[in-house]
Structures are given as C-alpha cells and as structure tokens.
Write a protein that holds these residues in place. Sequence first.
Motif, PDB file in Angstrom:
ATOM      1  N   GLY A 144       0.809  -1.214   0.000  1.00 23.21           N
ATOM      2  CA  GLY A 144       0.000   0.000   0.000  1.00 23.21           C
ATOM      3  C   GLY A 144       0.839   1.260   0.000  1.00 23.21           C
ATOM      4  O   GLY A 144       0.537   2.228  -0.703  1.00 23.21           O
ATOM      5  N   GLN A 145       1.916   1.279   0.773  1.00 21.02           N
ATOM      6  CA  GLN A 145       2.765   2.463   0.839  1.00 21.02           C
ATOM      7  C   GLN A 145       3.506   2.698  -0.473  1.00 21.02           C
ATOM      8  O   GLN A 145       3.658   3.854  -0.913  1.00 21.02           O
ATOM      9  CB  GLN A 145       3.760   2.323   1.994  1.00 21.02           C
ATOM     10  CG  GLN A 145       3.109   2.405   3.359  1.00 21.02           C
ATOM     11  CD  GLN A 145       4.099   2.258   4.491  1.00 21.02           C
ATOM     12  OE1 GLN A 145       5.205   1.741   4.299  1.00 21.02           O
ATOM     13  NE2 GLN A 145       3.716   2.683   5.676  1.00 21.02           N
ATOM     14  N   ASN A 146       3.962   1.628  -1.112  1.00 22.41           N
ATOM     15  CA  ASN A 146       4.621   1.783  -2.414  1.00 22.41           C
ATOM     16  C   ASN A 146       3.633   2.225  -3.484  1.00 22.41           C
ATOM     17  O   ASN A 146       3.970   3.041  -4.346  1.00 22.41           O
ATOM     18  CB  ASN A 146       5.293   0.464  -2.814  1.00 22.41           C
ATOM     19  CG  ASN A 146       6.609   0.237  -2.098  1.00 22.41           C
ATOM     20  OD1 ASN A 146       7.612   0.876  -2.394  1.00 22.41           O
ATOM     21  ND2 ASN A 146       6.599  -0.660  -1.133  1.00 22.41           N
ATOM     22  N   ALA A 147       2.412   1.695  -3.432  1.00 22.00           N
ATOM     23  CA  ALA A 147       1.385   2.129  -4.380  1.00 22.00           C
ATOM     24  C   ALA A 147       1.067   3.609  -4.180  1.00 22.00           C
ATOM     25  O   ALA A 147       0.887   4.356  -5.153  1.00 22.00           O
ATOM     26  CB  ALA A 147       0.125   1.286  -4.204  1.00 22.00           C
ATOM     27  N   PHE A 148       1.019   4.044  -2.924  1.00 20.66           N
ATOM     28  CA  PHE A 148       0.758   5.456  -2.644  1.00 20.66           C
ATOM     29  C   PHE A 148       1.863   6.338  -3.213  1.00 20.66           C
ATOM     30  O   PHE A 148       1.601   7.421  -3.763  1.00 20.66           O
ATOM     31  CB  PHE A 148       0.628   5.673  -1.138  1.00 20.66           C
ATOM     32  CG  PHE A 148       0.489   7.121  -0.745  1.00 20.66           C
ATOM     33  CD1 PHE A 148      -0.696   7.798  -0.964  1.00 20.66           C
ATOM     34  CD2 PHE A 148       1.547   7.795  -0.166  1.00 20.66           C
ATOM     35  CE1 PHE A 148      -0.813   9.134  -0.615  1.00 20.66           C
ATOM     36  CE2 PHE A 148       1.438   9.116   0.189  1.00 20.66           C
ATOM     37  CZ  PHE A 148       0.252   9.793  -0.032  1.00 20.66           C
ATOM     38  N   SER A 149       3.113   5.894  -3.107  1.00 23.83           N
ATOM     39  CA  SER A 149       4.230   6.673  -3.660  1.00 23.83           C
ATOM     40  C   SER A 149       4.089   6.834  -5.172  1.00 23.83           C
ATOM     41  O   SER A 149       4.316   7.925  -5.717  1.00 23.83           O
ATOM     42  CB  SER A 149       5.558   5.986  -3.336  1.00 23.83           C
ATOM     43  OG  SER A 149       5.763   5.894  -1.951  1.00 23.83           O
ATOM     44  N   VAL A 150       3.705   5.765  -5.857  1.00 23.08           N
ATOM     45  CA  VAL A 150       3.525   5.830  -7.306  1.00 23.08           C
ATOM     46  C   VAL A 150       2.367   6.760  -7.661  1.00 23.08           C
ATOM     47  O   VAL A 150       2.473   7.584  -8.574  1.00 23.08           O
ATOM     48  CB  VAL A 150       3.283   4.417  -7.881  1.00 23.08           C
ATOM     49  CG1 VAL A 150       2.901   4.498  -9.351  1.00 23.08           C
ATOM     50  CG2 VAL A 150       4.535   3.564  -7.714  1.00 23.08           C
ATOM     51  N   LEU A 151       1.260   6.653  -6.942  1.00 27.50           N
ATOM     52  CA  LEU A 151       0.108   7.525  -7.197  1.00 27.50           C
ATOM     53  C   LEU A 151       0.489   8.986  -6.994  1.00 27.50           C
ATOM     54  O   LEU A 151       0.073   9.865  -7.758  1.00 27.50           O
ATOM     55  CB  LEU A 151      -1.047   7.150  -6.267  1.00 27.50           C
ATOM     56  CG  LEU A 151      -1.761   5.828  -6.571  1.00 27.50           C
ATOM     57  CD1 LEU A 151      -2.710   5.473  -5.434  1.00 27.50           C
ATOM     58  CD2 LEU A 151      -2.529   5.920  -7.882  1.00 27.50           C
ATOM     59  N   LEU A 152       1.279   9.244  -5.959  1.00 30.11           N
ATOM     60  CA  LEU A 152       1.697  10.616  -5.679  1.00 30.11           C
ATOM     61  C   LEU A 152       2.549  11.159  -6.821  1.00 30.11           C
ATOM     62  O   LEU A 152       2.359  12.298  -7.269  1.00 30.11           O
ATOM     63  CB  LEU A 152       2.483  10.636  -4.366  1.00 30.11           C
ATOM     64  CG  LEU A 152       2.619  11.975  -3.645  1.00 30.11           C
ATOM     65  CD1 LEU A 152       1.266  12.611  -3.422  1.00 30.11           C
ATOM     66  CD2 LEU A 152       3.332  11.758  -2.320  1.00 30.11           C
ATOM     67  N   PHE A 153       3.471  10.345  -7.320  1.00 26.55           N
ATOM     68  CA  PHE A 153       4.295  10.791  -8.452  1.00 26.55           C
ATOM     69  C   PHE A 153       3.441  11.014  -9.689  1.00 26.55           C
ATOM     70  O   PHE A 153       3.640  11.986 -10.428  1.00 26.55           O
ATOM     71  CB  PHE A 153       5.385   9.761  -8.748  1.00 26.55           C
ATOM     72  CG  PHE A 153       6.301  10.178  -9.867  1.00 26.55           C
ATOM     73  CD1 PHE A 153       7.411  10.953  -9.610  1.00 26.55           C
ATOM     74  CD2 PHE A 153       6.032   9.818 -11.183  1.00 26.55           C
ATOM     75  CE1 PHE A 153       8.253  11.369 -10.643  1.00 26.55           C
ATOM     76  CE2 PHE A 153       6.859  10.228 -12.216  1.00 26.55           C
ATOM     77  CZ  PHE A 153       7.975  11.010 -11.949  1.00 26.55           C
ATOM     78  N   GLN A 154       2.482  10.122  -9.930  1.00 27.94           N
ATOM     79  CA  GLN A 154       1.602  10.280 -11.090  1.00 27.94           C
ATOM     80  C   GLN A 154       0.839  11.605 -11.026  1.00 27.94           C
ATOM     81  O   GLN A 154       0.724  12.326 -12.030  1.00 27.94           O
ATOM     82  CB  GLN A 154       0.612   9.116 -11.156  1.00 27.94           C
ATOM     83  CG  GLN A 154       1.226   7.784 -11.526  1.00 27.94           C
ATOM     84  CD  GLN A 154       0.190   6.676 -11.504  1.00 27.94           C
ATOM     85  OE1 GLN A 154      -0.972   6.891 -11.168  1.00 27.94           O
ATOM     86  NE2 GLN A 154       0.609   5.474 -11.858  1.00 27.94           N
ATOM     87  N   ASP A 155       0.299  11.910  -9.845  1.00 32.08           N
ATOM     88  CA  ASP A 155      -0.467  13.149  -9.707  1.00 32.08           C
ATOM     89  C   ASP A 155       0.410  14.378  -9.933  1.00 32.08           C
ATOM     90  O   ASP A 155      -0.022  15.370 -10.531  1.00 32.08           O
ATOM     91  CB  ASP A 155      -1.114  13.215  -8.327  1.00 32.08           C
ATOM     92  CG  ASP A 155      -2.171  12.129  -8.142  1.00 32.08           C
ATOM     93  OD1 ASP A 155      -2.662  11.609  -9.160  1.00 32.08           O
ATOM     94  OD2 ASP A 155      -2.489  11.798  -6.993  1.00 32.08           O
ATOM     95  N   ILE A 156       1.644  14.312  -9.439  1.00 27.17           N
ATOM     96  CA  ILE A 156       2.569  15.425  -9.666  1.00 27.17           C
ATOM     97  C   ILE A 156       2.953  15.509 -11.145  1.00 27.17           C
ATOM     98  O   ILE A 156       3.096  16.605 -11.706  1.00 27.17           O
ATOM     99  CB  ILE A 156       3.825  15.257  -8.778  1.00 27.17           C
ATOM    100  CG1 ILE A 156       3.440  15.365  -7.305  1.00 27.17           C
ATOM    101  CG2 ILE A 156       4.879  16.303  -9.128  1.00 27.17           C
ATOM    102  CD1 ILE A 156       4.562  15.014  -6.347  1.00 27.17           C
ATOM    103  N   ALA A 157       3.089  14.345 -11.792  1.00 28.78           N
ATOM    104  CA  ALA A 157       3.481  14.317 -13.201  1.00 28.78           C
ATOM    105  C   ALA A 157       2.429  14.909 -14.122  1.00 28.78           C
ATOM    106  O   ALA A 157       2.728  15.246 -15.277  1.00 28.78           O
ATOM    107  CB  ALA A 157       3.780  12.875 -13.625  1.00 28.78           C
TER     108      ALA A 157
END
Length: 639
Positions: A144-157
């Motif tokens: 879950g924490q790794n998925a959250f990190s990816v989602l956060l990068f996607q939103d910033i991207a």
Amino acid sequence: MTGYFLQAFIYLAAAVIAVPIAKRLGLGSVLGYLIAGVVIGPIIGLVGEETNTIQHFAEFGVVMMLFLVGLELEPKMLWSMRNRLIGLGGLQVGGTAAIVMAIALYFQQPWTIALAIGLIFALSSTAIVLQTFNEKGLNKTDGGQNAFSVLLFQDIAVIPMLAFIPLLALPELVEQAQSAVTAASDHHEELSLVAGLPRWAYGLVIIASIIGLVVGGHYLSRPLFRFVASSGLREIFTATALMLVVGIAALMSLVGLSPALGTFLAGVVLANSEFRHELESNIDPFKGLLLGLFFITVGAGINFGILFDDFALIIGLTLGVMLLKAVVLYALAFIFRIKDSNRWLFTLSLAQAGEFGFVLLSFTVQNHVIPPEIAQTLSLVVALSMFLTPGLFILFDKIILPRFEQQSNEREADTIEEKGTVIIAGIGRFGQIVNRLLVSNGVHTVVLDQQAAQVDVVRQINTKAYFGDASRPDLLHTAGIEEASMLVIAIDNRDTCVELTKYVKHSYPHVKVLARAFDRGHGYLLRQAGADIIELETYHSSLELGAHAMRELNFHPFHVEKQKAAYKRVEDKKSDRLYHAWEDDSENERFDNNYRKLFMHMEEHIKLAMQTDRSDRHESGDRGWTPPPRGYADDFKQE
C-alpha cells in the motif's frame, strides 16, 4: 429547479441502495457506486446528457481528496519518500508510457498521438485506490505504501503533462478547428490568466502562482484560521475550509494547472498547522460524498452504444492496458524488492487507468492532439478499467492473500533444540513482555509462535523464538512440557487458548497454566478449562489509565491508590459469584437474567466502595503504598 431536485434524488437514492448492498456482499463501496451509475444511466436511463456536466462537478471530490492527502504529508515525510517517489514512480510512468507508445506506433498511429495515449494510460486511479485502501486497512502495508508513492508521483506528473501536450498538436486538427471557429463563435470560453501569453511569460506565471501558494499558505493561513476560530462558529470554519480549497482550485485553473495538484501542494504546506485536524474533519464529509458522486458518473457515463459497436476492440484494449500495466508494475515490484502478497497488492491496485485520464483526454481534444472519435473510445477504456478495479481487489482478498497466508502457515516447524522451565505460547505484544521479564530474571524460556512473520521479527531483536503451533502435542513434548513447571498462553486465537489449556491440564496436571484472556467471557472459558491464573489483557492497563485520569483531575495520589485498591477488592470478591452464575446457565447463553443482576449488583457495590470515606479505617492493603512526605499536599494544591 424541480429537475435538479429530481436528478439529485436519483443519484442519492442509487448510492443509498447500491453501496450498502455492495459492502454487505464484500464488494466495496467503489464498486457499489459504479454499479449504481450503470443502473441509473445506461440500463434504466434515468440520467442522461447531464452526466458529463455533473462529472466535472464531482471531480471536485478528487480535488478535496488530494488536499486531505497533502495534509497528512509533512515536507520531511515527502523527502524521506524521495527514493520510492522518484525511482518507483518515475520508472512506472516512464516505462508504461514508453511501452504503450511503442504499441500505438506499431498500429500505425502518429507519434504525437501515440505519445499522448502513453501518457494517459500511464496514470492510475488515485480516487479508487486510496478509497479502497482506507476501507480495507491496507494503507500501512508495504504494498500500500509503495502504491501510494507511485500515485503521488503520477499526480505530480500531471503538471508537466498538461504543459507538454499542447506541443503535440496535429496540424490537420488545428486547421479543422480554425475552420469551425465561425460556427462556434458564440461558445463561452473558460476564464484564463495565461491565454495568449508567450511561453516564457506562461512559465513565469506558473512559478509565481506556486510560490504565492506556498508563501501564502505558510504565513497567511494561520492568522486567517485564528480569526475565524475566535468567532466560535463551526459553520464559519467549515465555510473557510471550503473557501480555501475552492479558491486554490480556481487559481490553478486560471493559470492552466491541475486544481487537484494545487490543493495537494496546499495540503502539504498546511500539514504542520495546528488547524490541520479541524480542516480534515470539516472537509472529509464533502470529499466522501463528491467522490461517491464521481464514481456514479463514471458508471453512468459508459456509452453502451459505442461499447457494443466495437465490443471486441474496446474490451481487448481495456484488458490489454490492464495486463500491460500489471506486467510493468510486477517487474518494478521485483526490482524494488516488494515481496509476497505486497507485490501482488502493488501490482493489482495500480493496473487501471485513472480519473486524470478523463482530464488529459479532454485536454488533448481541446488542443487538437487526439481526434474526438479516438478520444471517445479511449475514454470508454479508461472508464471500464476503473470499473474492473474493485474486482482486482476482490481477487487479491479472496484468492491471492489466503494463498500467501496458507504458505506461511505451511512452513515447516523449527527444530526445538532446548527445553525450558517455562514454555510461552505466543510472542506477540503480550507474550513479549512476559518473556522479557522472565528472561531478565534468569528464567529459561522456550517460545513458540505459529506466525512465521512474528517469529522473524522478534529474532531480529535477539529474542530466541521457534516457529511452530504450540497446540500440537509433539511440539510441546519437544519443548519439554513434561519437565516444565509453567505454560504461559498468549495466543491470539480464543478457541486455541481454551483447547490448549484443556489438553495441558488433562495430560500434565502438574504444569501451571497462566493464560491471557481477551475479555470476561473468555476468562470464564479458560477458568472452566482449568487455567490456574487468568489475566484480562486490558484490566490492569485500564485501571492504571483511570488512576492517571484521576490524578490529572487533581485527586490526591493517596486517594487514587485507595480507590484502585477498593475497586480490585470488590472485583476479586464478586468474580467467583459471577463465574458460577455464568457456569450454571443450562441454556449455554452465559448471560441470563441472574448473571445480569449479579453484574449490576457488583457495579453498585463498586460505586458504593468508591463513595465510602475510609479515611478513619485504613486496611492492611493501604499500607503497601507509602504516603507522600509532609507538606506534599500543599504543593499539590498549589499546582
């Protein structure tokens, strides 16, 4: 006005009916919202053309969600996540976009369209994933924490994507748009502060907006919140919180940036504010309702006409995109050493396209990058992938996770090479404390636990433990139950605790059994099974916390200790009578009228003991506590 009321009633009624049913069936609220949208939209036809308009409004739920996510992330936390955020997130976005682009080029799409499609499908659904993580308690897992990190990068991207996409405009689409300017001259254009600006000026406006947001959020928000809080009116604070989110979203839209990213940044800025929790409590209800409305509009917006016209193509594209993303995610999980069930959670949770895909598709059409007919098909692929995502979570819960748990339980039991005076069954939070106390006083213990992960954890802190099920007679024999003087049972399974107690007291009556009970009823079962000493896991800690509360309320420490002693004395006197009342119940209900009366009588007795002034008749138990020195009471009163 009547039409708006009817539409609102339809959407709310669909949610009220579908979501509780979906939750009861174990499908999750997100799938319930999506099904509700499909039913009232394509199937029954209660909603129609207004769905797209409502969806734009409902997307504000995503904006609020990212604001709340930002409130939970301090800048220090973001910095500590930089490796996963940039490495894992960057590779996912870049790798997925590149592979999707290559496939689109293979099918003879222009490179500009292929790149735009790759960027769109590189994103996942922040709304669905985080909502499901919250419901299922998966936020703290490694996956879950790794998925959250990816989602956060996607939103910033999304920010650089929105800036880059206009550069991909196709000349032929631009010409078609220019020829249609006259026909659309009466069309209302959105307000913009950057329309017609040169690129360098546009960049300066964006930088100035972000700096203004950060500086203003840091220095101006606190005086504003203090001023509003001084009014004492909760509804005004709610209005202020909404004003803040709406204002930031409007500012970001005026300068051509994503409103969701702007509010996320504002949330990060306010993460250290003393008003953070108040902001969360005021915005969260609006976020939940609007997110639910957004999911309903996604379901209602599925165009079954287009779907059935190109059914094989659209289903193939949807499954192909999800499979491709899953392969990329699984490879990254392997590279970044995300293990076991967490690897599958990370893979399946992000295998869909996301709500920002709708935003980018609309943006590409407006900027003449993707033709409208292709965008319509891709929009359906995005919606269907989101619709299928709750099914992936069900797959994880029902099939994948149980298999990993079964594999863990099927691990071969360790070979026990020693025998101890005390055998401890269970090395969780309760068993660890018992073991430390005994070992530190020179008592030799043998620790057994059937949770492999727990055994591995305690071994890392130099606590010797063996993997194995303590309820197995052969393991107890190997651990030396015949020579042991005591068995401490601290297992998390209630039934196993009782059965183990019965077996040991029957087969090895000389062994003292000390057991942890979850509650009073469990304690009675253990006592019935023959346990020698039983401790309720919350009894002493609750009593101590109550004593701390009394001291904080300025009760004298000596009075507090007397009250604790009185409570224990009454509890000990009445416990036998309560147990016998419980044991005598022939209907096996265990809580008949006689038991209830005795319990209420005990409560009254405790209350009477608490209220009785015993200052002139101290008992021997009171002398076990040394009163404070002379003059202490005066200092205590001054405080």
